[in-house]
Scaffold this active site. Sequence first.
Site: not given
Length: 255
Positions: A88, A140, A163, A167, A199, A234-237
Amino acid sequence: MSANNSANNQAASQSADHNTAAGASASNEPPDELKGRHIRSFVHRRSHMTPGQKQAVELHMDKWALPYQDSLLNYDQTFGRAAPTILEIGFGMGETTQKIAQLRADENFLGVEVFNAGVGALLKRIEESGVSNIRIIQHDAVEVVQNMIAPDSLAGAHIYFPDPWPKKRHHKRRLVRPEFVALLASRIKPGGYIHCATDWEDYAGQMLEVLSGEPLLRNTCTDYAPKPEYRPQTKFETRGLRLGHGIRDLVFKRI
């Protein structure tokens, strides 16, 4: 998170979730682009930790986390059993990792994250849920895959909502690039898989192009895949979907 995404980067990138080789060879040698100093897909920022996260790190880090090492990991020793191992990458606050590990108890989950808050959050989730098939490496992800993961050894890899670096001048920092996908594919057993989700529409297109261009991988669908049942929303999704962000999953098999 990450070569990993994180709660910090979520706010900056407005991502919907917490969320982080040498040709077709299965050797332990990294591709030429990764032999030097690679461009990191994360930026270290001061990370706020809740008291609960701090306590989880203090109490449980030694139990569930592994130090980074410049040598191959023995999964059977690490997890105390022989079982398929899933990597993961960039698990953010750990919600998805914990839920999938609980659902798929017969598999091992090795989570890689760089941010303290995310590591503390997942440690807290592990203790509260009672799951025992998760281990954490705070480092990393590119270096972990390059130096700690043996060729043809993983059953799969998850990269959820890395992430997006929206830009254009920052696109070189994105994790899903040809050189890293080649390296990661070489670490997965034939028949294993890579599952990505994002997304950001243009990043989804880049993922599709990069994954399709890797000779060791084959798409399981014509382009994007239906969301597999094992990946929770998830809640963010959920927030991203309310904002009109389309979620795209990609599932590629190692040949």
